[in-house]
Design an enzyme around this catalytic site. Sequence first.
Site, PDB file in Angstrom:
ATOM      1  N   PHE A  13       0.830  -1.211   0.000  1.00 44.56           N
ATOM      2  CA  PHE A  13       0.000   0.000   0.000  1.00 44.56           C
ATOM      3  C   PHE A  13       0.870   1.269   0.000  1.00 44.56           C
ATOM      4  N   ASP A  35      10.484  -6.770  -3.100  1.00 38.86           N
ATOM      5  CA  ASP A  35       9.234  -7.156  -2.442  1.00 38.86           C
ATOM      6  C   ASP A  35       9.036  -8.662  -2.626  1.00 38.86           C
ATOM      7  N   LEU A  37       6.188 -10.087  -2.556  1.00 38.71           N
ATOM      8  CA  LEU A  37       4.830 -10.298  -3.101  1.00 38.71           C
ATOM      9  C   LEU A  37       4.048 -11.290  -2.243  1.00 38.71           C
ATOM     10  N   ILE A  62      13.111 -10.491   2.503  1.00 42.57           N
ATOM     11  CA  ILE A  62      14.110  -9.874   3.392  1.00 42.57           C
ATOM     12  C   ILE A  62      14.521 -10.803   4.536  1.00 42.57           C
ATOM     13  N   SER A  87       1.796  -6.181   8.226  1.00 45.62           N
ATOM     14  CA  SER A  87       1.276  -4.904   8.730  1.00 45.62           C
ATOM     15  C   SER A  87      -0.122  -4.950   9.355  1.00 45.62           C
ATOM     16  N   THR A 102       9.502 -11.456   9.656  1.00 41.28           N
ATOM     17  CA  THR A 102       9.677 -10.383   8.659  1.00 41.28           C
ATOM     18  C   THR A 102      10.087  -9.066   9.318  1.00 41.28           C
ATOM     19  N   THR A 132       5.532   2.856  12.732  1.00 43.41           N
ATOM     20  CA  THR A 132       4.143   3.181  13.044  1.00 43.41           C
ATOM     21  C   THR A 132       4.007   3.846  14.415  1.00 43.41           C
ATOM     22  N   ASP A 133       2.924   4.599  14.590  1.00 48.98           N
ATOM     23  CA  ASP A 133       2.663   5.204  15.913  1.00 48.98           C
ATOM     24  C   ASP A 133       2.225   4.150  16.935  1.00 48.98           C
ATOM     25  N   GLU A 134       1.891   2.929  16.450  1.00 46.38           N
ATOM     26  CA  GLU A 134       1.369   1.917  17.370  1.00 46.38           C
ATOM     27  C   GLU A 134       2.417   1.461  18.386  1.00 46.38           C
ATOM     28  N   TYR A 157       1.988  -7.181  16.380  1.00 46.81           N
ATOM     29  CA  TYR A 157       2.429  -6.293  15.288  1.00 46.81           C
ATOM     30  C   TYR A 157       3.245  -5.130  15.845  1.00 46.81           C
ATOM     31  N   LYS A 161       7.265  -4.164  15.451  1.00 46.83           N
ATOM     32  CA  LYS A 161       7.739  -2.893  14.874  1.00 46.83           C
ATOM     33  C   LYS A 161       8.597  -2.144  15.909  1.00 46.83           C
ATOM     34  N   ASN A 186      -2.448   6.130  11.128  1.00 47.40           N
ATOM     35  CA  ASN A 186      -3.150   5.318  10.123  1.00 47.40           C
ATOM     36  C   ASN A 186      -3.239   6.028   8.781  1.00 47.40           C
ATOM     37  N   ARG A 288     -11.522  -6.597  19.178  1.00 47.33           N
ATOM     38  CA  ARG A 288     -10.161  -7.105  18.943  1.00 47.33           C
ATOM     39  C   ARG A 288      -9.485  -7.324  20.302  1.00 47.33           C
TER      40      ARG A 288
HETATM   41  P1  NAD Z   1       1.323  -3.572   3.287  1.00 42.79           P
HETATM   42  O1  NAD Z   1       1.009  -4.786   4.093  1.00 42.79           O
HETATM   43  O2  NAD Z   1       0.291  -3.003   2.380  1.00 42.79           O
HETATM   44  O3  NAD Z   1       2.615  -3.859   2.376  1.00 42.79           O
HETATM   45  C1  NAD Z   1       3.735  -4.544   2.862  1.00 42.79           C
HETATM   46  C2  NAD Z   1       4.585  -4.951   1.659  1.00 42.79           C
HETATM   47  O4  NAD Z   1       5.742  -5.647   2.163  1.00 42.79           O
HETATM   48  C3  NAD Z   1       3.878  -5.914   0.699  1.00 42.79           C
HETATM   49  O5  NAD Z   1       4.100  -5.522  -0.638  1.00 42.79           O
HETATM   50  C4  NAD Z   1       4.537  -7.257   0.984  1.00 42.79           C
HETATM   51  O6  NAD Z   1       4.580  -8.129  -0.156  1.00 42.79           O
HETATM   52  C5  NAD Z   1       5.933  -6.841   1.424  1.00 42.79           C
HETATM   53  N1  NAD Z   1       6.550  -7.847   2.302  1.00 42.79           N
HETATM   54  C6  NAD Z   1       5.994  -8.424   3.400  1.00 42.79           C
HETATM   55  N2  NAD Z   1       6.860  -9.306   3.936  1.00 42.79           N
HETATM   56  C7  NAD Z   1       7.988  -9.267   3.169  1.00 42.79           C
HETATM   57  C8  NAD Z   1       9.227  -9.940   3.224  1.00 42.79           C
HETATM   58  N3  NAD Z   1       9.478 -10.851   4.174  1.00 42.79           N
HETATM   59  N4  NAD Z   1      10.179  -9.648   2.307  1.00 42.79           N
HETATM   60  C9  NAD Z   1       9.924  -8.728   1.331  1.00 42.79           C
HETATM   61  N5  NAD Z   1       8.753  -8.073   1.217  1.00 42.79           N
HETATM   62  C10 NAD Z   1       7.799  -8.336   2.129  1.00 42.79           C
HETATM   63  O7  NAD Z   1       1.833  -2.496   4.345  1.00 42.79           O
HETATM   64  P2  NAD Z   1       1.662  -0.907   4.349  1.00 42.79           P
HETATM   65  O8  NAD Z   1       0.386  -0.571   4.988  1.00 42.79           O
HETATM   66  O9  NAD Z   1       1.990  -0.382   3.006  1.00 42.79           O
HETATM   67  O10 NAD Z   1       2.835  -0.507   5.366  1.00 42.79           O
HETATM   68  C11 NAD Z   1       4.155  -0.267   4.894  1.00 42.79           C
HETATM   69  C12 NAD Z   1       5.043   0.094   6.077  1.00 42.79           C
HETATM   70  O11 NAD Z   1       4.542   1.269   6.702  1.00 42.79           O
HETATM   71  C13 NAD Z   1       5.101  -0.975   7.157  1.00 42.79           C
HETATM   72  O12 NAD Z   1       6.411  -1.047   7.640  1.00 42.79           O
HETATM   73  C14 NAD Z   1       4.146  -0.488   8.225  1.00 42.79           C
HETATM   74  O13 NAD Z   1       4.533  -0.950   9.506  1.00 42.79           O
HETATM   75  C15 NAD Z   1       4.312   1.016   8.093  1.00 42.79           C
HETATM   76  N6  NAD Z   1       3.126   1.823   8.485  1.00 42.79           N
HETATM   77  C16 NAD Z   1       1.888   1.548   7.957  1.00 42.79           C
HETATM   78  C17 NAD Z   1       0.797   2.358   8.304  1.00 42.79           C
HETATM   79  C18 NAD Z   1      -0.582   2.132   7.726  1.00 42.79           C
HETATM   80  O14 NAD Z   1      -1.532   2.819   8.110  1.00 42.79           O
HETATM   81  N7  NAD Z   1      -0.772   1.224   6.774  1.00 42.79           N
HETATM   82  C19 NAD Z   1       0.982   3.427   9.186  1.00 42.79           C
HETATM   83  C20 NAD Z   1       2.263   3.677   9.695  1.00 42.79           C
HETATM   84  C21 NAD Z   1       3.324   2.874   9.320  1.00 42.79           C
HETATM   85  P1  TYD Z   2      -7.099  -1.196  10.962  1.00 43.19           P
HETATM   86  O1  TYD Z   2      -7.466  -0.625   9.628  1.00 43.19           O
HETATM   87  O2  TYD Z   2      -6.907  -2.678  11.080  1.00 43.19           O
HETATM   88  O3  TYD Z   2      -5.811  -0.406  11.465  1.00 43.19           O
HETATM   89  P2  TYD Z   2      -5.067  -0.423  12.933  1.00 43.19           P
HETATM   90  O4  TYD Z   2      -5.560  -1.572  13.722  1.00 43.19           O
HETATM   91  O5  TYD Z   2      -3.648  -0.599  12.532  1.00 43.19           O
HETATM   92  O6  TYD Z   2      -5.368   0.895  13.548  1.00 43.19           O
HETATM   93  O7  TYD Z   2      -8.221  -0.795  11.995  1.00 43.19           O
HETATM   94  C1  TYD Z   2      -8.565   0.561  12.250  1.00 43.19           C
HETATM   95  C2  TYD Z   2      -9.545   0.574  13.410  1.00 43.19           C
HETATM   96  O8  TYD Z   2     -10.761  -0.054  12.985  1.00 43.19           O
HETATM   97  C3  TYD Z   2      -9.068  -0.220  14.618  1.00 43.19           C
HETATM   98  O9  TYD Z   2      -9.508   0.463  15.803  1.00 43.19           O
HETATM   99  C4  TYD Z   2      -9.797  -1.549  14.494  1.00 43.19           C
HETATM  100  C5  TYD Z   2     -11.089  -1.175  13.814  1.00 43.19           C
HETATM  101  N1  TYD Z   2     -11.673  -2.228  12.926  1.00 43.19           N
HETATM  102  C6  TYD Z   2     -13.032  -2.577  13.061  1.00 43.19           C
HETATM  103  O10 TYD Z   2     -13.769  -2.036  13.914  1.00 43.19           O
HETATM  104  N2  TYD Z   2     -13.541  -3.527  12.211  1.00 43.19           N
HETATM  105  C7  TYD Z   2     -12.772  -4.145  11.265  1.00 43.19           C
HETATM  106  O11 TYD Z   2     -13.287  -5.030  10.542  1.00 43.19           O
HETATM  107  C8  TYD Z   2     -11.392  -3.767  11.138  1.00 43.19           C
HETATM  108  C9  TYD Z   2     -10.493  -4.411  10.117  1.00 43.19           C
HETATM  109  C10 TYD Z   2     -10.884  -2.783  11.989  1.00 43.19           C
END
Ligand code: NAD
Ligand code: TYD
Length: 351
Positions: A13, A35, A37, A62, A87, A102, A132-134, A157, A161, A186, A288
Site C-alpha cells: 500500500f 518485495d 509479493l 528480506i 502490517s 519479517t 508506526t505510531d502503534e 504487530y 515494529k 493510520n 479485537r
Molecule cells: P502492506 O502490508 O500493504 O505492504 C507490505 C509490503 O511488504 C507488501 O508488498 C509485501 O509483499 C511486502 N513484504 C511483506 N513481507 C515481506 C518480506 N518478508 N520480504 C519482502 N517483502 C515483504 O503495508 P503498508 O500498509 O503499506 O505498510 C508499509 C510500512 O509502513 C510498514 O512497515 C508499516 O509498519 C508502516 N506503516 C503503515 C501504516 C498504515 O496505516 N498502513 C501506518 C504507519 C506505518
Molecule cells: P485497521 O485498519 O486494522 O488499522 P489499525 O488496527 O492498525 O489501527 O483498523 C482501524 C480501526 O478499525 C481499529 O480500531 C480496528 C477497527 N476495525 C473494526 O472495527 N472492524 C474491522 O473489521 C477492522 C479491520 C478494523
Amino acid sequence: MKKKILITGGAGFIGSHVVRLFVNKYPEYQIINLDALTYAGNLENLKDIDSKSNYIFVKGNITDLAFVTELFQEFKFDGVLHLAAESHVDRSISDPLAFITTNIVGTVNLLNAAKELWKGEMDDKKFYHISTDEVYGSLGPTGKFTETTPYDPRSPYSASKASSDHLVRAYFHTYKLPVVLSNCSNNYGANQFPEKLIPLVINNIKNSKPLPIYGKGDNIRDWLFVEDHALAIDQIYHEGRIGETYNIGGDNEWTNIDLVKKLCDIMDKKLNQDIGTSQKLITYVKDRAGHDMRYAIDASKIEKELGWKPSIQFEEGFEQTIDWYLENTDWLERILSGDYEKYYENQYDNR
Ligand code: NAD
Ligand code: TYD
C-alpha cells in the site's frame, strides 16, 4: 553514475505510493523495489511506472540473509527506504511468528547488509526505517504521542515494529550506521488491501455485506492521506537529520463508528441509494483482543524542522479514496482471492 536507492515493500500500500513518487520525481536515481509479493504485495499497484528506465523490480524475501547480502553487493545501494513488513494487527494476533520473522529478522538482515556494504564509507548513505505510531501504545482521552513518548507496544504487530525500531537505533549508536526513522498514524488512500478498515467497509457496502465494528466503535485513530505520508517520507529521506525520529500525523482523529457512518453516507450518495441504507449494515462484533483505545500524533517536530504538514484536507482525500475503490472494481476483485476469502471467514465468522 545514478544513485541507487533500495525501497523494500514497494508493491504494498504505502510502498507503491513511495516508489511512484521517487521514480517520477528523481530520474537521477535508480530505484530498486524489493518485495516478496506476499498476499499484501501487488505489482498492479505500479503498472503506470513499471516500464520507466530508472525502475527495477526484484522479487525476494528480506528474511533470506544470503539473498539480501548478495543484493546489496550486486547493486551497491546508496540508500535504503525500508517499508516491507507484515502490517495487519488482526493477522499478528492469529500468527505472531510471521511478524517476528519479517519485521524483526528481516530488518536486521537489511541493517547487517547495509553495515557490511557501507563499512568505512558511511558519508552520503542513509538507512531510513518506516514505522508506526502503534509502538507508543494506547492513549486515553487526552494527550498525543511525541518522539520521546516511551514505547509501550501492545499487539504482536506493534511489538515487532517496536523491536525493529530499537534495532535500527542500536545500529546507529553501536556501528554509526546513518539511520533515520519515522512513526506515522493510520494511512488511507488507493491500493490498500481490503482487510484494513476503510477499504473493507467500502467493499462490504458495495456487496451489501455487514460492516463489522469491533467493540463499541469508540476506539480512535488519526487518519492521514497516503500521498501526504509519501511526501513526508521524501522529505525525511532527503532532509531528516541522521539518528533522528520524526512523528507523522494527520491531526485528524475519528472514532471508528463516526468514520464508518460518514463513509456510509458518502457511499449512499455515490450509489444513488437513500441516505441510511448503508448504515443499516453496521454490525457490532466481538472486540479485537488488546484493542488500543486511541492513537494521536504530535507532528510539531517535522512541521518545525522540515516544514511538512498534510497538504490534502480529509474531506477531499476521503472522497478521492472512495472514488478510487468504486472505479477500480477489477483491482479489488483480483486481489480478493480464495486465500483472502478463507482469512475473512476465519476472522469474522466466530465473532
Ligand atoms: P502492506 O502490508 O500493504 O505492504 C507490505 C509490503 O511488504 C507488501 O508488498 C509485501 O509483499 C511486502 N513484504 C511483506 N513481507 C515481506 C518480506 N518478508 N520480504 C519482502 N517483502 C515483504 O503495508 P503498508 O500498509 O503499506 O505498510 C508499509 C510500512 O509502513 C510498514 O512497515 C508499516 O509498519 C508502516 N506503516 C503503515 C501504516 C498504515 O496505516 N498502513 C501506518 C504507519 C506505518
Ligand atoms: P485497521 O485498519 O486494522 O488499522 P489499525 O488496527 O492498525 O489501527 O483498523 C482501524 C480501526 O478499525 C481499529 O480500531 C480496528 C477497527 N476495525 C473494526 O472495527 N472492524 C474491522 O473489521 C477492522 C479491520 C478494523
